[in-house]
Design a protein around this motif. Structure first.
Motif, PDB file in Angstrom:
ATOM      1  N   LYS A 121      -5.430   6.836  12.987  1.00 41.45           N
ATOM      2  CA  LYS A 121      -5.222   8.258  13.264  1.00 41.45           C
ATOM      3  C   LYS A 121      -3.936   8.769  12.623  1.00 41.45           C
ATOM      4  CE  LYS A 121      -7.180   7.842  17.940  1.00 41.45           C
ATOM      5  NZ  LYS A 121      -6.869   8.049  19.376  1.00 41.45           N
ATOM      6  N   ASN A 122      -2.980   7.858  12.450  1.00 37.72           N
ATOM      7  CA  ASN A 122      -1.669   8.217  11.883  1.00 37.72           C
ATOM      8  C   ASN A 122      -1.198   7.110  10.961  1.00 37.72           C
ATOM      9  OD1 ASN A 122      -0.962  10.718  13.513  1.00 37.72           O
ATOM     10  ND2 ASN A 122      -1.262   9.253  15.179  1.00 37.72           N
ATOM     11  N   ASP A 123      -0.220   7.407  10.121  1.00 35.59           N
ATOM     12  CA  ASP A 123       0.425   6.363   9.332  1.00 35.59           C
ATOM     13  C   ASP A 123       1.133   5.383  10.263  1.00 35.59           C
ATOM     14  OD1 ASP A 123      -0.423   7.720   7.106  1.00 35.59           O
ATOM     15  OD2 ASP A 123       1.569   8.423   6.507  1.00 35.59           O
ATOM     16  N   LEU A 124       1.160   4.122   9.855  1.00 37.45           N
ATOM     17  CA  LEU A 124       1.823   3.092  10.649  1.00 37.45           C
ATOM     18  C   LEU A 124       2.606   2.174   9.733  1.00 37.45           C
ATOM     19  CD1 LEU A 124       2.149   1.708  13.503  1.00 37.45           C
ATOM     20  CD2 LEU A 124       0.256   0.221  12.808  1.00 37.45           C
ATOM     21  N   ASP A 125       3.903   2.070   9.966  1.00 35.09           N
ATOM     22  CA  ASP A 125       4.756   1.176   9.185  1.00 35.09           C
ATOM     23  C   ASP A 125       4.442  -0.275   9.534  1.00 35.09           C
ATOM     24  OD1 ASP A 125       7.462  -0.461   8.831  1.00 35.09           O
ATOM     25  OD2 ASP A 125       7.589   1.287   7.537  1.00 35.09           O
ATOM     26  N   PHE A 126       4.454  -1.139   8.512  1.00 28.12           N
ATOM     27  CA  PHE A 126       4.176  -2.569   8.701  1.00 28.12           C
ATOM     28  C   PHE A 126       5.026  -3.176   9.809  1.00 28.12           C
ATOM     29  CE2 PHE A 126       5.502  -6.927   7.705  1.00 28.12           C
ATOM     30  CZ  PHE A 126       4.280  -7.585   7.772  1.00 28.12           C
ATOM     31  N   ARG A 127       6.293  -2.761   9.916  1.00 28.09           N
ATOM     32  CA  ARG A 127       7.192  -3.340  10.910  1.00 28.09           C
ATOM     33  C   ARG A 127       6.732  -3.088  12.332  1.00 28.09           C
ATOM     34  NH1 ARG A 127      12.589  -0.707   8.584  1.00 28.09           N
ATOM     35  NH2 ARG A 127      11.036   0.960   8.361  1.00 28.09           N
ATOM     36  N   ARG A 128       5.946  -2.033  12.545  1.00 27.84           N
ATOM     37  CA  ARG A 128       5.439  -1.717  13.876  1.00 27.84           C
ATOM     38  C   ARG A 128       4.059  -2.296  14.132  1.00 27.84           C
ATOM     39  NH1 ARG A 128       4.179   3.606  14.776  1.00 27.84           N
ATOM     40  NH2 ARG A 128       3.804   2.942  16.925  1.00 27.84           N
ATOM     41  N   SER A 129       3.450  -2.893  13.119  1.00 27.25           N
ATOM     42  CA  SER A 129       2.026  -3.228  13.212  1.00 27.25           C
ATOM     43  C   SER A 129       1.727  -4.323  14.239  1.00 27.25           C
ATOM     44  CB  SER A 129       1.495  -3.633  11.833  1.00 27.25           C
ATOM     45  OG  SER A 129       2.160  -4.777  11.329  1.00 27.25           O
ATOM     46  N   PHE A 130       2.545  -5.363  14.305  1.00 27.30           N
ATOM     47  CA  PHE A 130       2.257  -6.450  15.241  1.00 27.30           C
ATOM     48  C   PHE A 130       2.386  -5.984  16.688  1.00 27.30           C
ATOM     49  CE2 PHE A 130       3.208  -8.723  11.347  1.00 27.30           C
ATOM     50  CZ  PHE A 130       2.216  -9.697  11.337  1.00 27.30           C
ATOM     51  N   LEU A 155      -3.015  -5.035   3.068  1.00 31.28           N
ATOM     52  CA  LEU A 155      -1.651  -4.516   3.176  1.00 31.28           C
ATOM     53  C   LEU A 155      -1.369  -3.595   1.991  1.00 31.28           C
ATOM     54  CD1 LEU A 155       1.156  -4.527   4.511  1.00 31.28           C
ATOM     55  CD2 LEU A 155       1.709  -6.559   3.158  1.00 31.28           C
ATOM     56  N   GLU A 156      -0.979  -2.364   2.292  1.00 34.93           N
ATOM     57  CA  GLU A 156      -0.682  -1.400   1.234  1.00 34.93           C
ATOM     58  C   GLU A 156       0.590  -1.798   0.476  1.00 34.93           C
ATOM     59  OE1 GLU A 156      -2.741   0.822   0.518  1.00 34.93           O
ATOM     60  OE2 GLU A 156      -3.869   1.401   2.294  1.00 34.93           O
ATOM     61  N   ALA A 157       0.700  -1.351  -0.773  1.00 36.70           N
ATOM     62  CA  ALA A 157       1.851  -1.698  -1.610  1.00 36.70           C
ATOM     63  C   ALA A 157       3.168  -1.223  -1.006  1.00 36.70           C
ATOM     64  CB  ALA A 157       1.675  -1.115  -3.009  1.00 36.70           C
ATOM     65  N   ASP A 158       3.136  -0.059  -0.336  1.00 35.73           N
ATOM     66  CA  ASP A 158       4.359   0.464   0.271  1.00 35.73           C
ATOM     67  C   ASP A 158       4.536   0.028   1.724  1.00 35.73           C
ATOM     68  OD1 ASP A 158       2.378   1.922   1.470  1.00 35.73           O
ATOM     69  OD2 ASP A 158       3.180   3.887   0.950  1.00 35.73           O
ATOM     70  N   LYS A 159       3.648  -0.880   2.180  1.00 33.74           N
ATOM     71  CA  LYS A 159       3.690  -1.443   3.534  1.00 33.74           C
ATOM     72  C   LYS A 159       3.588  -0.367   4.620  1.00 33.74           C
ATOM     73  CE  LYS A 159       6.056  -5.758   2.426  1.00 33.74           C
ATOM     74  NZ  LYS A 159       7.114  -6.714   2.816  1.00 33.74           N
ATOM     75  N   VAL A 160       2.809   0.664   4.324  1.00 39.44           N
ATOM     76  CA  VAL A 160       2.500   1.697   5.310  1.00 39.44           C
ATOM     77  C   VAL A 160       0.980   1.833   5.380  1.00 39.44           C
ATOM     78  CG1 VAL A 160       2.693   4.130   5.956  1.00 39.44           C
ATOM     79  CG2 VAL A 160       4.647   2.956   4.928  1.00 39.44           C
TER      80      VAL A 160
END
Length: 238
Positions: free
Chosen positions: A13-22, A58-63
């Motif tokens: 539903k929204n962008d999510l930064d890799f650091r928040r994914s786990f 995993l996206e190149a920009d990790k988002v």
């Protein structure tokens, strides 16, 4: 022995930064368990007997991008649990970041494992409640003992039978990262990082070592598996 693998497809539903994914996946699973009648499993002390991997691709920009779909995998030796969780995850859970739109459950029979690769950081707590790192600790034998003992306890708690391997299940261990990796969560408004490492492990060939290697694949290697720590891939003969 068997493990069960639940592949989940999530719509964002929204962008999510890799650091928040786990942390986000962990919270989503927890909420689904509480709503799906699995709250006792979540709240009881002891090993949870499941582990999940990171979002793919995993996206190149990790988002992870709004409007896109990504996959994550849950594993457990407990078929009944994953079947119930599959139903709970697909319910219309009001989550700000994503919804699970599809799940697929596979059964995998044990096989001879020649190599284990940790796809997510393997977290091991050393003395003083610190995390094991090569830089600060450096005791590889201690690391191997703790990984081995942790798997023995997981095996015994799930299967209800004692296992005593004649030797450490690890024949060879290779650290793949230059600096410690981490999984980031928030608790009581504070940021917490669990530091770990990526490993390549060659297990021993005896029956007990192979059982422990398969337990690592099913339940996760090391600690903090319900936050995504220690999710492994394996090479071997099926």
């Amino acid at each position: 022995m068997h493990l069960f693998e639940l592949t989940c497809t999530a719509y964002f539903k929204n962008d999510l930064d890799f650091r928040r994914s786990f942390e986000t996946i962990s919270h989503f699973i927890t909420y689904a368990m509480m709503r799906g009648g699995l709250d006792e499993r979540h709240t009881k002390s002891g090993y949870k007997h499941y582990v999940f991997g990171g979002l793919l691709p995993l996206e190149a920009d990790k988002v992870y991008k709004k409007g896109s779909t990504y996959r994550f995998i849950l594993r457990s030796p407990d078929e009944e649990f994953l079947t119930a969780l599959s139903t709970a995850l697909r319910q219309n859970i009001d989550h700000p970041d994503f919804i699970v739109v599809e799940t697929h459950l596979n059964r995998r029979k044990s096989f001879f494992i020649t190599e284990l690769y940790s796809a997510t950081p393997v977290i091991v707590t050393s003395e003083g409640n610190l995390f094991w790192t090569m830089e600060k600790n450096g005791d590889i034998m201690q690391l191997q003992r703790q990984l081995h003992d942790n798997l023995e306890k997981k095996y015994q708690s799930f299967y209800g039978e004692e296992i005593k391997a004649p030797q450490n299940f690890i024949q060879m261990i290779e650290i793949k990262n230059r600096v410690p990796q981490n999984i980031e969560i928030h608790k009581e408004g504070k940021k917490i990082r669990f530091f770990g490492n990526k490993f390549r492990i060659v297990p021993n060939e005896d029956e007990m070592s192979q059982k422990l290697a398969f337990t690592a694949l099913a339940c996760g290697l090391g600690e903090k598996n319900s936050y995504g720590g220690g999710f492994c891939l394996a090479g071997g003969m099926r």
